[in-house]
Design an enzyme around this catalytic site. Structure first.
Site, mmCIF file in Angstrom:
data_model
loop_
_atom_site.group_PDB
_atom_site.id
_atom_site.type_symbol
_atom_site.label_atom_id
_atom_site.label_comp_id
_atom_site.label_asym_id
_atom_site.label_seq_id
_atom_site.Cartn_x
_atom_site.Cartn_y
_atom_site.Cartn_z
ATOM 1 N N CYS A 291 12.464 16.440 45.538
ATOM 2 C CA CYS A 291 11.526 15.991 46.349
ATOM 3 C C CYS A 291 10.331 15.733 45.666
ATOM 4 O O CYS A 291 9.421 14.612 45.740
ATOM 5 C CB CYS A 291 11.153 16.809 47.617
ATOM 6 S SG CYS A 291 10.547 18.406 47.228
ATOM 7 N N THR A 321 9.736 27.300 51.774
ATOM 8 C CA THR A 321 11.151 26.767 52.085
ATOM 9 C C THR A 321 12.082 27.814 52.456
ATOM 10 O O THR A 321 11.636 29.132 52.376
ATOM 11 C CB THR A 321 11.654 26.031 50.733
ATOM 12 O OG1 THR A 321 11.921 27.215 49.663
ATOM 13 C CG2 THR A 321 10.802 24.876 50.226
ATOM 14 N N ASN A 322 13.305 27.724 52.784
ATOM 15 C CA ASN A 322 14.122 28.531 53.038
ATOM 16 C C ASN A 322 14.492 29.635 51.890
ATOM 17 O O ASN A 322 14.952 30.825 52.098
ATOM 18 C CB ASN A 322 15.661 28.140 53.434
ATOM 19 C CG ASN A 322 15.792 27.578 55.007
ATOM 20 O OD1 ASN A 322 14.700 28.084 55.803
ATOM 21 N ND2 ASN A 322 16.150 26.211 55.336
ATOM 22 N N THR A 349 7.774 25.342 38.728
ATOM 23 C CA THR A 349 8.472 23.711 39.307
ATOM 24 C C THR A 349 8.990 23.041 37.854
ATOM 25 O O THR A 349 8.409 23.131 36.937
ATOM 26 C CB THR A 349 7.659 22.937 40.051
ATOM 27 O OG1 THR A 349 8.200 21.820 40.331
ATOM 28 C CG2 THR A 349 6.400 22.713 39.445
ATOM 29 N N GLY A 350 10.062 22.702 37.931
ATOM 30 C CA GLY A 350 10.452 21.883 36.865
ATOM 31 C C GLY A 350 10.362 20.403 36.853
ATOM 32 O O GLY A 350 10.757 19.162 36.129
#
Length: 481
Positions: A291, A321-322, A349-350
């Protein structure tokens, strides 16, 4: 006693409501029967309320010198309903404005003008419908289901035939249907959902969706369900490489696989609008990236095309998030074990590095990090960029506004000039990212950009676009930029 101004305003408002209500069924029929998505200056009108349609028309005055009234755009929508069409995104606001105010009519009738502007549709082949299977039915899986069910109809290019989930206990089918029916963030499903226990299926707005229970792809023969040459959309996040995702291709009835997460190895990571033309007919496995990658890459491309990017850093302020815990508990990753709804959590984060897979010219130029925050949806990317050329805030904002309206990235990049917008205002945004122009900072060759994105719904809209491309359907955006 009512004043003259009050009477005029009330009469004007009533006229707008009348036209908006007359537009709604036409918009719905164009979408379901032909796959035509109608918009006004980038504001989607599919499933829009009468008030939303009025607001979309009002937004034209923000971008243009003249207003566009509903009575002026209605003849264009009415004419569209009588044309032979297939899948396309058609902006009746821009068509009407060009015809009425920019001198492009050239003595043509509305019908003749539309025939000319929509001529590229005549040159396209109509693809055969593609069977779709959603493997996994979590947050993204259910939103994809909603988007695909929206388009259920005789001319649907993507037909949701089944969802695959792990074997459940008694009552599982009704529970799955209930999660599709009601959503705490995105609201109630727009339509009717019933459960067919005998067929083990969910029936929703004309879509008959088989629910298949399986522990792995190798357990499934899709042809037993009448499903052939299917596009399997893997939402589980279990596999991200060719060996893992390739298991789907060994199942009978599967033709292609799309991963809704970043992929490893040589699998193409696609951000629609940027490198979707890299998808070839022979590609069997594709990734729709993340996203965040979808949110930032279109804006970065636009900036790099105009100003050039020397280097930069992307900080993501991301909803939990989950993958995180509701309360403190063990987690294999650093910090993510702490309560998501109670903490800001620094994590990795990538996305910044992943940009280079869709936009190779930025390889090695970006760093990135992420902060998970206690909100359930809508995130923000803060891009601190060093540019190759100097500019100023107004010029940069004007350029990005133009990108959102008239470029090939107009379906990915939205733009807001609101001084009051907050994250919940972006829930349900169908764009990959929304530039917050009021937060833009520019100091000669350094720019800081703030980009909002609905990390669930906006991303899912991008995924559907990739699905169309994999199915051999090129959905044109008209009028052309």
């Amino acid at each position: 006693m009512t004043s003259r101004n009050e009477e005029l305003y009330q009469k004007s408002w009533q006229e707008r409501q009348d036209f908006a209500e007359r537009m709604q069924p036409i918009i719905g029929q164009l979408y379901r029967n032909f796959g035509v998505e109608v918009a006004v200056y980038g504001r989607p009108l599919v499933n829009a309320s009468a008030i939303d349609i009025i607001k979309a028309h009002k937004s034209v005055g923000i971008h243009e010198e003249s207003k566009l009234r509903l009575r002026e755009s209605f003849p264009f929508l009415e004419a569209l309903s009588k044309m032979d069409l297939h899948a396309a995104n058609i902006d009746i606001g821009k068509l009407a404005y060009r015809y009425l105010f920019l001198g492009e009519a050239n003595d043509l009738s509305v019908e003749q003008f539309l025939e000319k502007e929509l001529a590229p549709l005549k040159q396209q082949d109509v693809a055969e419908p593609q069977d779709v299977v959603l493997y996994g039915f979590g947050r993204i899986g259910r939103i994809l289901a909603r988007l695909l069910i929206e388009r259920t109809g005789p001319m649907a290019n993507l037909r949701l035939r089944a969802i695959v989930i792990r074997p459940g206990k008694d009552g599982d089918l009704e529970k799955r249907a209930s999660l599709l029916r009601r959503d705490s963030i995105h609201g109630a499903f727009n339509g009717s959902i019933t459960v067919d226990e005998e067929e083990n299926a969910i029936k929703a707005n004309g879509a008959f969706i088989k629910v298949i229970y399986a522990k792995s792809p190798s357990d499934i023969d899709y042809t037993e369900y009448g499903i052939n040459n299917a596009l399997v959309v893997d939402n589980t996040g279990i596999w991200s490489d060719e060996d893992g995702l390739g298991q789907h291709l060994k199942s009978k009835g599967v033709a292609k696989v799309l991963l809704t997460a970043p992929a490893k190895g040589d699998i193409k990571n696609v951000v629609y609008g940027v490198n979707h033309n890299d998808i070839l007919a022979e590609d069997k496995i594709i990734s729709a990236a993340s996203c965040t990658t979808n949110a930032i890459t279109p804006v970065l491309k636009a900036i790099n095309d105009k100003y050039g990017i020397k280097n930069g850093h992307v900080e993501t302020v991301h909803s939990y998030t989950n993958d995180q815990n509701l309360i403190d508990n063990y987690h294999k990753s650093p910090r993510r074990g702490r309560s998501g709804p109670l903490n800001m959590v620094i994590t990795s984060t990538g996305a910044a590095k992943a940009v280079s897979k869709a936009l190779p010219e930025l390889k090695g130029l970006l760093t990135g990090n992420a902060i998970r925050v206690p909100t359930p949806n809508v995130s923000m990317a803060i891009m601190n960029l060093n540019l190759k050329t100097t500019t100023d805030r107004d010029a940069l904002n004007d350029y990005l506004r133009g990108v959102s309206l008239e470029s090939n990235l107009r379906e990915q990049v939205d733009y807001t000039a609101s001084t009051e917008i907050v994250s919940t205002d972006l829930v349900g945004s169908r764009f990959a990212g929304v530039v917050d122009s009021q937060a833009t900072i520019v100091d000669e060759d350094r720019a800081v950009l703030y980009v909002w994105y609905d990390n669930e719904f906006g991303y899912s809209c991008q995924v559907v676009k990739v699905m169309h491309k994999m199915a051999g359907v090129d959905v044109l955006s008209l009028p052309k930029a």
